[in-house]
Design an enzyme around this catalytic site. Sequence first.
Site, PDB file in Angstrom:
ATOM      1  N   GLY A 164      33.519  39.568  46.733  1.00  0.00           N
ATOM      2  CA  GLY A 164      32.893  40.699  47.632  1.00  0.00           C
ATOM      3  C   GLY A 164      34.741  41.458  47.539  1.00  0.00           C
ATOM      4  N   GLU A 216      32.951  35.441  38.747  1.00  0.00           N
ATOM      5  CA  GLU A 216      32.175  34.611  39.819  1.00  0.00           C
ATOM      6  C   GLU A 216      30.470  34.895  39.094  1.00  0.00           C
ATOM      7  OE1 GLU A 216      32.014  37.721  43.456  1.00  0.00           O
ATOM      8  OE2 GLU A 216      33.594  37.068  43.261  1.00  0.00           O
ATOM      9  N   ARG A 254      21.300  37.246  42.154  1.00  0.00           N
ATOM     10  CA  ARG A 254      19.803  38.539  42.390  1.00  0.00           C
ATOM     11  C   ARG A 254      19.770  40.100  41.047  1.00  0.00           C
ATOM     12  NH1 ARG A 254      24.878  40.418  44.679  1.00  0.00           N
ATOM     13  NH2 ARG A 254      25.804  41.800  44.108  1.00  0.00           N
ATOM     14  N   VAL A 309      22.292  46.931  41.571  1.00  0.00           N
ATOM     15  CA  VAL A 309      22.256  47.907  42.041  1.00  0.00           C
ATOM     16  C   VAL A 309      22.118  48.849  40.700  1.00  0.00           C
ATOM     17  CG1 VAL A 309      23.377  50.343  43.041  1.00  0.00           C
ATOM     18  CG2 VAL A 309      23.195  47.978  44.430  1.00  0.00           C
TER      19      VAL A 309
HETATM   20  C1  MV4 Z   1      40.836  38.989  40.113  1.00  0.00           C
HETATM   21  C2  MV4 Z   1      41.783  39.659  40.100  1.00  0.00           C
HETATM   22  C3  MV4 Z   1      42.612  39.736  38.884  1.00  0.00           C
HETATM   23  N1  MV4 Z   1      42.882  38.545  38.950  1.00  0.00           N
HETATM   24  N2  MV4 Z   1      40.889  38.160  39.938  1.00  0.00           N
HETATM   25  C4  MV4 Z   1      37.769  41.323  43.413  1.00  0.00           C
HETATM   26  C5  MV4 Z   1      36.580  40.894  43.877  1.00  0.00           C
HETATM   27  C6  MV4 Z   1      36.210  39.947  44.031  1.00  0.00           C
HETATM   28  N3  MV4 Z   1      34.698  39.821  42.712  1.00  0.00           N
HETATM   29  C7  MV4 Z   1      36.992  39.615  42.425  1.00  0.00           C
HETATM   30  N4  MV4 Z   1      38.326  40.268  42.176  1.00  0.00           N
HETATM   31  C8  MV4 Z   1      38.808  40.306  41.409  1.00  0.00           C
HETATM   32  N5  MV4 Z   1      39.529  39.196  41.063  1.00  0.00           N
HETATM   33  C9  MV4 Z   1      41.898  37.786  38.775  1.00  0.00           C
HETATM   34  N6  MV4 Z   1      42.239  36.632  38.769  1.00  0.00           N
HETATM   35  C10 MV4 Z   1      41.191  41.091  40.571  1.00  0.00           C
HETATM   36  C11 MV4 Z   1      39.841  41.767  41.535  1.00  0.00           C
HETATM   37  C12 MV4 Z   1      40.242  42.310  41.899  1.00  0.00           C
HETATM   38  C13 MV4 Z   1      38.688  43.377  41.184  1.00  0.00           C
HETATM   39  C14 MV4 Z   1      37.068  43.373  40.343  1.00  0.00           C
HETATM   40  C15 MV4 Z   1      36.380  43.836  39.741  1.00  0.00           C
HETATM   41  C16 MV4 Z   1      36.658  44.938  40.226  1.00  0.00           C
HETATM   42  C17 MV4 Z   1      37.207  45.485  41.271  1.00  0.00           C
HETATM   43  C18 MV4 Z   1      38.131  44.435  41.287  1.00  0.00           C
HETATM   44  C19 MV4 Z   1      39.318  45.651  42.606  1.00  0.00           C
HETATM   45  C20 MV4 Z   1      40.555  44.881  42.559  1.00  0.00           C
HETATM   46  C21 MV4 Z   1      40.616  43.670  42.620  1.00  0.00           C
END
Ligand code: MV4
Length: 450
Positions: A164, A288, A292, A295
Site C-alpha cells: 500500500g 503483490e 481478500r 473494493v
Molecule cells: C513500484 C513502482 C515502481 N517501480 N515498484 C506503490 C504501492 C505498492 N503496492 C507498489 N507501488 C509501486 N511500486 C516498482 N518497482 C511504483 C509504485 C507506485 C504505484 C503502484 C501502483 C499504483 C500506484 C502507485 C503510485 C505510486 C507508486
Amino acid sequence: MLRKVLVANRGEIALRVINACKEMGVRTVAVYSEADRNSLHVRFADEAICIGPPRPTDSYLNVPAVISAAEIADVDGIHPGYGLLSENANFAEVCRASNVKFIGPPPEVTRLMGEKEKARQAMKKAKVPILPGSDGVLANEEEALEWAKKVGYPVILKAKAGGGGRGMRIVRSAEELPNLYHAASTEAANAFGNGEMYMEKFIERPRHIEFQVLADEHGNVATLFERECSIQRRHQKLIEEAPSLKVTPKMRDEIDKTLRRCLTEIGYQNAGTVEFLMDEDGQLYFIEMNTRIQVEHPVTEFITGIDLVKAQLLIASGEKLSNILPAKLEMRGHAIECRINAENPVKFTPSAGKITAFNVPGGNGVRVDTAQYAEGVVPPYYDSLIAKLIVHGATRAEAIAKMERALSQFVVQGIETSIPLHQAIFADERFRAGDFDTKFMERFLAERSS
Ligand code: MV4
C-alpha cells in the site's frame, strides 16, 4: 452450504455481503460499533451485535470481541470484507481454532502473501514475471548498494512487511542510497514492527493492472480477467475499470495460464487479486497479491456476470469451481467504477456529518453500492468511502457517457463528496482517450491548481 455468517465489517461492503447471503438463504449477523448503531448493515442483517466503542481498534479490529459475537450468535462462517481483519492471518487462525470458517484463504497463504518478498520469490519460482531486484531481503546497506549496482538505478526499496505504498523509497544514485535505506527501514520498523527491506528496479510511469482470481478448495484456479486501477491519489484508488485498454488477449491468456499453475502450487483458496505493474513497453510484472475481496470487485462482476461474493460463500462451503463458473468465461462490454468519498474534492480533507439529501442514480447498466441514506451519518472514525458508482456499457465510450449521466444525478447534501472531482476527471481528454498511468492524478491536480 454455510448456515449462518457473521460479517466482520461495516459500510457498503458489509451490506454487499449481507445481500449475497440473503439471496442464498444464509442467515446473517452484523457486528457494529457504537457509532454505527443506525447503519444499514445493522438494519438489514438478521441479527446484530454491538462489539464496542467507535474507534476501529476498540470494535471492528478487536479480535476477541468479534470472536465472542460469533460464538454468541452461533455462526459457522465469518466474512471479513476488505480492510480491517481481512488480511490478518492471526485472525483467520483464531477462526479456525474456534471452528468457524474464515471466508478467505488459509492463514498460511495469507501470511505468505503478507511477506511481500516471500510472495515475490514464490511467484518467481512459478515463472510469473517479476521485476529485476534483490534475491530475498537485504541484510544491510552494503548489500543494498551491491544489488542496486547489479539492477541499475533507479531502484525502489520496499518493506517486506509493507504494501500500500508505506515504507518505500525511490533511489536514483549510490550517493543517496544509505540515507534512504535507513529512513525506509526505520519507517517500516515503526509502522509494521519489521524493518526488513527488499529492492526492485523502479518503473517511472507504471500502470497498475490487477487480475481477479478465484480458487476452490480442490486445487482448481480460475482468473476473471483484469482491472485497470491507475487513477489513484496517494495509493487511494479513485476510478477503476475493466478490461484494461492495454492488456491484449494474448497477455491475458499467458497471465491466466501462469497464475492458474502458480496459485494451485501455492494452495491458494477463495477470491484474490494479483497486482502487476505495466511498464512503458507494455510488459507486466508481479508486485503483490491481495488475499481478500477488493473494493473494485463490481467492475469484474459486470464484465463477467459472476457474483464474486456468492462465489466466495460457495467456495467456503466446499463447492467446486466447475459448479460456480460457466465452462468458458466470456468478457462482455466495459465497466467503470468511481469511489465516492466523503471528502473535500479539492483539499481531500475528510467530511463527516449528517447527510441531508441523498439521490442515487439508476437505470440500465448503473449500480450503486452504498450503505448510506438521507438522514444517515458519516462518522469521523472510518474510511471515507460512502458509495461506489459502477456502470456497464457495450464499449468504454458508452460506459463513460453513462458515468457522466449518473454522476450528474448523484445528489449528496450535508457533507462534501468527491463527485465534482470525478466529473472533472471524466471531462479530461487524456482520461477519455485512456492515456494515463499511476502519475495521472498528480499531473491532473497540479494542472488544475495552476
Ligand atoms: C513500484 C513502482 C515502481 N517501480 N515498484 C506503490 C504501492 C505498492 N503496492 C507498489 N507501488 C509501486 N511500486 C516498482 N518497482 C511504483 C509504485 C507506485 C504505484 C503502484 C501502483 C499504483 C500506484 C502507485 C503510485 C505510486 C507508486
